[in-house]
Design a protein around this motif. Structure first.
Motif, PDB file in Angstrom:
ATOM      1  N   ARG A  88      -8.387  11.257   0.571  1.00  0.00           N
ATOM      2  CA  ARG A  88      -8.856   9.871   0.616  1.00  0.00           C
ATOM      3  C   ARG A  88      -9.916   9.707   1.707  1.00  0.00           C
ATOM      4  NH1 ARG A  88      -4.014   6.079  -1.237  1.00  0.00           N
ATOM      5  NH2 ARG A  88      -2.756   7.631  -2.283  1.00  0.00           N
ATOM      6  N   GLU A 104     -11.467   0.555  -6.385  1.00  0.00           N
ATOM      7  CA  GLU A 104     -10.110   1.084  -6.330  1.00  0.00           C
ATOM      8  C   GLU A 104      -9.191   0.290  -7.245  1.00  0.00           C
ATOM      9  OE1 GLU A 104      -6.499   1.978  -3.163  1.00  0.00           O
ATOM     10  OE2 GLU A 104      -8.263   0.891  -2.487  1.00  0.00           O
ATOM     11  N   ASN A 106      -5.439   0.178  -7.782  1.00  0.00           N
ATOM     12  CA  ASN A 106      -4.191   0.645  -7.189  1.00  0.00           C
ATOM     13  C   ASN A 106      -3.019  -0.185  -7.710  1.00  0.00           C
ATOM     14  OD1 ASN A 106      -2.560   2.250  -5.681  1.00  0.00           O
ATOM     15  ND2 ASN A 106      -3.245   1.497  -3.698  1.00  0.00           N
TER      16      ASN A 106
END
Length: 120
Positions: A88, A104, A106
């Motif tokens: 990351r 992103e 998530n």
């Protein structure tokens, strides 16, 4: 996704990087907006940062740029992999060097134990 992509992709030479395999929703949204998509290998530890770097170099050589990269760091869809913390960080470093935006997704991050993501 449509609104995000529409807002971010304004230049004709902009390309969206996605993991291969990738969530079909982001690829479909890009196609609806005529945004070129480049596939980046996803291995056992998530997105292959070296491959993403190579895709950025190829885009630059062709007079284009990878404007953004769609990434699902926790339980990616459909691969189900989780990116380790060091990977990351490498992704963030590459994004800074390449002036690359990260989108992103998530959706399942809340299911991951905090200790594995943010070690003390």
């Amino acid at each position: 996704m449509l609104l995000t992509l529409r807002a971010l992709f304004r230049e004709a030479g902009d390309v969206l990087a996605v993991a291969d395999p990738c969530f079909v929703g982001i690829v479909g949204a890009a196609r609806l907006l005529d945004i070129p998509v480049v596939a980046v290998h996803e291995g056992d530890n998530g997105l292959d940062i070296d491959d993403l770097s190579a895709r950025c170099r190829e885009a630059h050589a062709a007079g284009r740029r990878v404007r953004a990269c769609y990434v699902a760091p926790d339980f990616s869809n459909p691969g189900g992999v989780r990116m380790p913390l060091d990977l990351r960080r490498r992704l963030l470093d590459l994004a800074a060097r390449e002036d690359l935006l990260l989108i992103e997704d998530n959706a399942y991050g809340f299911t991951a134990p905090r200790t594995t993501l943010c070690p003390a």
